[in-house]
Enzyme design. Sequence first.
Site, PDB file in Angstrom:
ATOM      1  N   GLN A 186       0.807  -1.222   0.000  1.00 23.66           N
ATOM      2  CA  GLN A 186       0.000   0.000   0.000  1.00 23.66           C
ATOM      3  C   GLN A 186       0.841   1.274   0.000  1.00 23.66           C
ATOM      4  O   GLN A 186       0.296   2.373  -0.041  1.00 23.66           O
ATOM      5  CB  GLN A 186      -0.942  -0.001   1.205  1.00 23.66           C
ATOM      6  CG  GLN A 186      -1.978  -1.108   1.165  1.00 23.66           C
ATOM      7  CD  GLN A 186      -2.840  -1.152   2.421  1.00 23.66           C
ATOM      8  OE1 GLN A 186      -2.678  -0.364   3.346  1.00 23.66           O
ATOM      9  NE2 GLN A 186      -3.756  -2.104   2.457  1.00 23.66           N
ATOM     10  N   TYR A 188     -11.687   9.169  18.141  1.00 27.79           N
ATOM     11  CA  TYR A 188     -12.674   8.493  17.300  1.00 27.79           C
ATOM     12  C   TYR A 188     -12.767   6.992  17.564  1.00 27.79           C
ATOM     13  O   TYR A 188     -13.447   6.280  16.847  1.00 27.79           O
ATOM     14  CB  TYR A 188     -12.424   8.840  15.827  1.00 27.79           C
ATOM     15  CG  TYR A 188     -12.809  10.278  15.578  1.00 27.79           C
ATOM     16  CD1 TYR A 188     -14.059  10.608  15.099  1.00 27.79           C
ATOM     17  CD2 TYR A 188     -11.950  11.313  15.943  1.00 27.79           C
ATOM     18  CE1 TYR A 188     -14.446  11.932  14.947  1.00 27.79           C
ATOM     19  CE2 TYR A 188     -12.320  12.639  15.805  1.00 27.79           C
ATOM     20  CZ  TYR A 188     -13.573  12.942  15.311  1.00 27.79           C
ATOM     21  OH  TYR A 188     -13.968  14.261  15.187  1.00 27.79           O
ATOM     22  N   HIS A 246      -1.523   0.702   5.589  1.00 24.34           N
ATOM     23  CA  HIS A 246      -2.251   1.763   6.289  1.00 24.34           C
ATOM     24  C   HIS A 246      -1.429   3.036   6.488  1.00 24.34           C
ATOM     25  O   HIS A 246      -0.978   3.359   7.570  1.00 24.34           O
ATOM     26  CB  HIS A 246      -2.765   1.249   7.640  1.00 24.34           C
ATOM     27  CG  HIS A 246      -3.834   0.211   7.537  1.00 24.34           C
ATOM     28  ND1 HIS A 246      -4.620  -0.148   8.602  1.00 24.34           N
ATOM     29  CD2 HIS A 246      -4.247  -0.541   6.487  1.00 24.34           C
ATOM     30  CE1 HIS A 246      -5.468  -1.099   8.220  1.00 24.34           C
ATOM     31  NE2 HIS A 246      -5.258  -1.336   6.939  1.00 24.34           N
ATOM     32  N   GLU A 303     -16.269   4.327   8.067  1.00 23.51           N
ATOM     33  CA  GLU A 303     -16.910   5.471   8.709  1.00 23.51           C
ATOM     34  C   GLU A 303     -16.785   6.762   7.911  1.00 23.51           C
ATOM     35  O   GLU A 303     -15.780   7.000   7.230  1.00 23.51           O
ATOM     36  CB  GLU A 303     -16.286   5.715  10.091  1.00 23.51           C
ATOM     37  CG  GLU A 303     -16.464   4.585  11.078  1.00 23.51           C
ATOM     38  CD  GLU A 303     -15.792   4.857  12.419  1.00 23.51           C
ATOM     39  OE1 GLU A 303     -15.935   4.019  13.325  1.00 23.51           O
ATOM     40  OE2 GLU A 303     -15.134   5.924  12.553  1.00 23.51           O
TER      41      GLU A 303
END
Length: 378
Positions: A89, A256, A152, A246
């Site tokens: 990624q 969060y 990520h 989300e």
Amino acid sequence: MRLLATSLLASLVLAACGSAADQTQAVTSDTKVKLTPVVTETEFPWGMAFMPNGDLLFTEKENGLKRLPAGETTPVAVPGLPPAYTERQAGYLGLTLDPDFATSRLVYVAYSKGTPDANGTAIVHGRLSDDGNALEDVTEIFVADPRDTALHFGSRLQFGGDGTLYATIGDGFVYMDLAQDPKKTHGSVIRINKDGSIPADNPFADGAVGNPAVWSYGHRNEQGLYYDAETDTLYETEHGPKGGDELNIIRKGANYGWPEITYGVDYDGTIITDKTEAEGMEQPETYWVPSIAPAGLTKLTSDVYPGWKGDLFAGGMNGPAGLNLVRIDMENGKVVGRENLFQGEYPIRDVVQGPDGHLYIATKNFDGIFRVDLADGN
């Protein structure tokens, strides 16, 4: 490259998790759209930004910065970025233009810096040459805490109305527990000045209980970010694990919840936590179960598409409900419905509004960049 049309029939499955956020309804509209190819010669486009003259700047995950001159179909390479770590990624990621781009010509780019053993999200800015064919005087202004994973990175960039720069920093996957530590940049939204210095009004500016750059924390992998200048609101989308993607409104110093609360489960079906809510932790404006892997986020401010002005649009890259463009129906700042467009057609990595008022999407892999046009019959 074929043109696509959709009747815009929405189809989504929501989990009955007992929170107001899960009551989002599927909606439909009479507006019909199609995708018109704009760029077909591109590999893994990641982020897009339009210049005032209509040229499109975009990053490719492994190939750096490209520019598409207005009205043309073949992009040109824009050299000057530092080498990136490009496994899995990692690579060249989000970008945005300086609010004063017409004068400064500064372009801000996020990318994965480092090696397999020590890497992280970095942000640089550079001056786009007068002919648009090179990035000059490239300067590093931020580097996130290091990790040893190629997963990520987050990496969307947006300027706020006060000229500060917001950036999403992913949790590093295996370091998800650190998303609850505001002293770390893992799983955070950071806020810095244009030169990388720390704004004095950041929630942890003194460094006593948190990293001075951190604006909010408790995030997973945030690949959508949009600042709404009309309402002074920062919207963000992030990937949940298996379910629990989300849409959030980002607030100063807020937590969060990831991974202490989530509407998703782990990829093998095991429970990460049995909590979907907790005191002192924010709830999403809406969430997705099953996942869409949301990427890219923008608000429509034009009148191009009847009935859609003021709505948010997010790309879907993956997951059982992914491969679509989601219209998030907004009324008075609240989510009142969702509509899936181009369901199952292309994995969408980014979505922006162009200077012509049209939406443009970048697909995740090798398909290209498209303009969203009204279909025949509108």
